[in-house]
Write a protein that holds these residues in place. Structure first.
Motif, PDB file in Angstrom:
ATOM      1  N   ARG A  16      -6.780  -0.772  -3.834  1.00 53.19           N
ATOM      2  CA  ARG A  16      -7.310   0.574  -3.488  1.00 53.19           C
ATOM      3  C   ARG A  16      -8.807   0.660  -2.980  1.00 53.19           C
ATOM      4  O   ARG A  16      -9.077   1.524  -2.505  1.00 53.19           O
ATOM      5  CB  ARG A  16      -6.990   1.451  -4.820  1.00 53.19           C
ATOM      6  CG  ARG A  16      -5.771   2.060  -4.770  1.00 53.19           C
ATOM      7  CD  ARG A  16      -5.650   3.021  -5.698  1.00 53.19           C
ATOM      8  NE  ARG A  16      -5.533   2.785  -7.035  1.00 53.19           N
ATOM      9  CZ  ARG A  16      -4.459   2.172  -7.824  1.00 53.19           C
ATOM     10  NH1 ARG A  16      -3.249   2.134  -7.359  1.00 53.19           N
ATOM     11  NH2 ARG A  16      -4.325   1.630  -8.952  1.00 53.19           N
ATOM     12  N   SER A  60     -10.551  -0.269   2.577  1.00 53.84           N
ATOM     13  CA  SER A  60     -10.382   0.584   3.382  1.00 53.84           C
ATOM     14  C   SER A  60      -8.968   0.302   4.307  1.00 53.84           C
ATOM     15  O   SER A  60      -8.612  -0.722   4.246  1.00 53.84           O
ATOM     16  CB  SER A  60     -11.637   0.607   4.320  1.00 53.84           C
ATOM     17  OG  SER A  60     -11.623  -0.495   5.224  1.00 53.84           O
ATOM     18  N   SER A  61      -8.769   1.209   5.080  1.00 51.63           N
ATOM     19  CA  SER A  61      -7.450   1.172   5.786  1.00 51.63           C
ATOM     20  C   SER A  61      -7.868   0.250   6.992  1.00 51.63           C
ATOM     21  O   SER A  61      -6.930  -0.761   7.433  1.00 51.63           O
ATOM     22  CB  SER A  61      -6.880   2.392   6.514  1.00 51.63           C
ATOM     23  OG  SER A  61      -6.609   3.116   5.374  1.00 51.63           O
ATOM     24  N   ALA A 113       3.559   5.061   2.279  1.00 49.25           N
ATOM     25  CA  ALA A 113       2.142   5.565   1.805  1.00 49.25           C
ATOM     26  C   ALA A 113       0.993   4.737   2.441  1.00 49.25           C
ATOM     27  O   ALA A 113       0.166   5.210   2.918  1.00 49.25           O
ATOM     28  CB  ALA A 113       2.166   5.842   0.636  1.00 49.25           C
ATOM     29  N   VAL A 114       1.176   3.652   2.321  1.00 49.82           N
ATOM     30  CA  VAL A 114       0.102   2.463   3.059  1.00 49.82           C
ATOM     31  C   VAL A 114       0.234   2.624   4.377  1.00 49.82           C
ATOM     32  O   VAL A 114      -0.481   2.722   5.097  1.00 49.82           O
ATOM     33  CB  VAL A 114       0.487   1.304   2.504  1.00 49.82           C
ATOM     34  CG1 VAL A 114      -0.292   0.063   3.310  1.00 49.82           C
ATOM     35  CG2 VAL A 114       0.329   0.833   0.745  1.00 49.82           C
ATOM     36  N   ARG A 168       1.058   5.371   6.323  1.00 49.45           N
ATOM     37  CA  ARG A 168       0.642   6.504   6.539  1.00 49.45           C
ATOM     38  C   ARG A 168      -1.070   6.656   6.654  1.00 49.45           C
ATOM     39  O   ARG A 168      -1.763   6.863   7.304  1.00 49.45           O
ATOM     40  CB  ARG A 168       0.947   7.899   5.862  1.00 49.45           C
ATOM     41  CG  ARG A 168       2.409   8.319   6.163  1.00 49.45           C
ATOM     42  CD  ARG A 168       2.769   9.438   5.481  1.00 49.45           C
ATOM     43  NE  ARG A 168       2.532   9.250   4.076  1.00 49.45           N
ATOM     44  CZ  ARG A 168       3.686   8.764   3.469  1.00 49.45           C
ATOM     45  NH1 ARG A 168       4.815   8.263   3.804  1.00 49.45           N
ATOM     46  NH2 ARG A 168       3.662   8.617   1.894  1.00 49.45           N
ATOM     47  N   ARG A 169      -1.421   5.854   5.621  1.00 46.86           N
ATOM     48  CA  ARG A 169      -2.636   5.706   5.470  1.00 46.86           C
ATOM     49  C   ARG A 169      -3.459   4.989   6.573  1.00 46.86           C
ATOM     50  O   ARG A 169      -4.445   5.106   7.006  1.00 46.86           O
ATOM     51  CB  ARG A 169      -3.360   4.900   3.935  1.00 46.86           C
ATOM     52  CG  ARG A 169      -4.508   4.560   3.630  1.00 46.86           C
ATOM     53  CD  ARG A 169      -4.625   3.992   2.245  1.00 46.86           C
ATOM     54  NE  ARG A 169      -5.977   3.310   2.197  1.00 46.86           N
ATOM     55  CZ  ARG A 169      -6.076   2.430   1.460  1.00 46.86           C
ATOM     56  NH1 ARG A 169      -5.201   1.746   0.633  1.00 46.86           N
ATOM     57  NH2 ARG A 169      -7.187   1.779   1.205  1.00 46.86           N
ATOM     58  N   GLY A 170      -2.735   3.849   7.055  1.00 45.12           N
ATOM     59  CA  GLY A 170      -3.346   3.019   8.046  1.00 45.12           C
ATOM     60  C   GLY A 170      -3.151   3.818   9.503  1.00 45.12           C
ATOM     61  O   GLY A 170      -4.157   3.818  10.210  1.00 45.12           O
ATOM     62  N   ASN A 188      -3.572   6.936   9.799  1.00 47.66           N
ATOM     63  CA  ASN A 188      -4.734   7.996   9.670  1.00 47.66           C
ATOM     64  C   ASN A 188      -6.147   7.497   9.555  1.00 47.66           C
ATOM     65  O   ASN A 188      -6.906   8.175   9.474  1.00 47.66           O
ATOM     66  CB  ASN A 188      -4.559   8.919   8.400  1.00 47.66           C
ATOM     67  CG  ASN A 188      -3.085   9.691   8.766  1.00 47.66           C
ATOM     68  OD1 ASN A 188      -2.671   9.835   9.618  1.00 47.66           O
ATOM     69  ND2 ASN A 188      -2.540   9.996   7.479  1.00 47.66           N
ATOM     70  N   ALA A 189      -6.170   6.160  10.026  1.00 52.86           N
ATOM     71  CA  ALA A 189      -7.532   5.540   9.886  1.00 52.86           C
ATOM     72  C   ALA A 189      -8.449   6.063  11.069  1.00 52.86           C
ATOM     73  O   ALA A 189      -7.757   6.215  12.048  1.00 52.86           O
ATOM     74  CB  ALA A 189      -7.443   3.932   9.830  1.00 52.86           C
ATOM     75  N   ALA A 221      -1.374   0.978  11.754  1.00 50.21           N
ATOM     76  CA  ALA A 221      -0.318   1.250  10.638  1.00 50.21           C
ATOM     77  C   ALA A 221       0.245  -0.010  10.043  1.00 50.21           C
ATOM     78  O   ALA A 221       0.203  -0.309   8.740  1.00 50.21           O
ATOM     79  CB  ALA A 221       0.253   2.530  10.589  1.00 50.21           C
ATOM     80  N   TRP A 240      -1.756  -5.383   3.416  1.00 45.55           N
ATOM     81  CA  TRP A 240      -1.759  -4.805   2.114  1.00 45.55           C
ATOM     82  C   TRP A 240      -0.597  -5.667   1.435  1.00 45.55           C
ATOM     83  O   TRP A 240      -0.957  -6.102   0.297  1.00 45.55           O
ATOM     84  CB  TRP A 240      -1.337  -3.394   2.192  1.00 45.55           C
ATOM     85  CG  TRP A 240      -1.038  -2.892   0.685  1.00 45.55           C
ATOM     86  CD1 TRP A 240      -1.876  -2.295  -0.138  1.00 45.55           C
ATOM     87  CD2 TRP A 240       0.215  -2.500   0.117  1.00 45.55           C
ATOM     88  NE1 TRP A 240      -1.376  -1.687  -1.377  1.00 45.55           N
ATOM     89  CE2 TRP A 240       0.081  -1.776  -1.153  1.00 45.55           C
ATOM     90  CE3 TRP A 240       1.589  -2.747   0.475  1.00 45.55           C
ATOM     91  CZ2 TRP A 240       1.025  -1.561  -1.907  1.00 45.55           C
ATOM     92  CZ3 TRP A 240       2.482  -2.355  -0.385  1.00 45.55           C
ATOM     93  CH2 TRP A 240       2.196  -1.662  -1.636  1.00 45.55           C
TER      94      TRP A 240
END
Length: 133
Positions: free
Chosen positions: A15, A18-19, A79-80, A82-84, A86-87, A106, A113
Motif C-alpha cells: 500500500r 504508488s501506482s 481494485a489494483v 483501477r488504481r493503476g 487512475n494514476a 493499469a 503488485w
C-alpha cells in the motif's frame, strides 16, 4: 539479506507503493515475460526479435491484452487495476491514446503488485491468457 528474485511483500508494504511505482515494476515483469515467450516460441532472431518485443509491449497491445483478463480478475486485483488506470501520468506516447495508455499502466501496475506480492503463479496464469490467440 532480501532475495529480490523471490520477494514477498506484505499488504501494508504494498500500500505504500504508488501506482506509478507498481507500474514501473510491472513494466519490467511484462517485458521479461514477453521476451521469454518470444524465445520459447522460436522467435529469437536478432532484429525481428526486438521488433516483435516492441510490438507486444506497446501501450496499444497492452491495452488489448488487459481487456482479455479483466473478467478474470478478483475484486482485489480489479481494485489494483483501477488504481493503476487512475494514476496521474504526465505524458502519453504519440502512438497511443490516453485511454490505451491508462489501460497499459493499469496492467503494469497489476503485474507489479502481483510480482511484489510473490504471486508468480497468478502472473503466469494471466500472462498465458493474454498471449492466447
Amino acid at each position: 539479506m532480501e532475495n529480490y528474485f523471490d520477494i514477498t511483500m506484505t499488504d501494508d508494504q504494498l500500500r505504500t507503493i504508488s501506482s506509478i511505482g507498481l507500474a514501473h515494476m510491472g513494466d519490467a515483469v511484462f517485458e521479461i515475460l514477453v521476451r521469454t515467450w518470444l524465445c520459447a516460441h522460436g522467435k529469437a532472431t536478432g532484429k525481428g526479435l526486438h521488433q516483435a518485443t516492441i510490438a507486444l509491449v506497446r501501450a496499444e497491445s497492452q491495452a488489448e491484452m488487459a481487456g482479455r483478463i479483466l473478467p478474470l480478475l478478483t475484486e482485489e486485483e480489479a481494485a489494483v487495476f483501477r488504481r493503476g488506470r487512475n494514476a496521474q501520468v504526465h505524458s502519453v506516447p504519440p502512438h497511443a491514446s490516453r485511454a490505451q495508455y491508462g489501460e497499459a499502466t493499469a496492467l503494469e501496475a497489476l503485474l507489479g503488485w502481483l510480482w511484489l506480492k510473490g504471486r508468480k503463479d497468478r502472473i503466469n496464469e494471466l500472462f498465458c491468457t493474454m498471449m492466447e490467440e
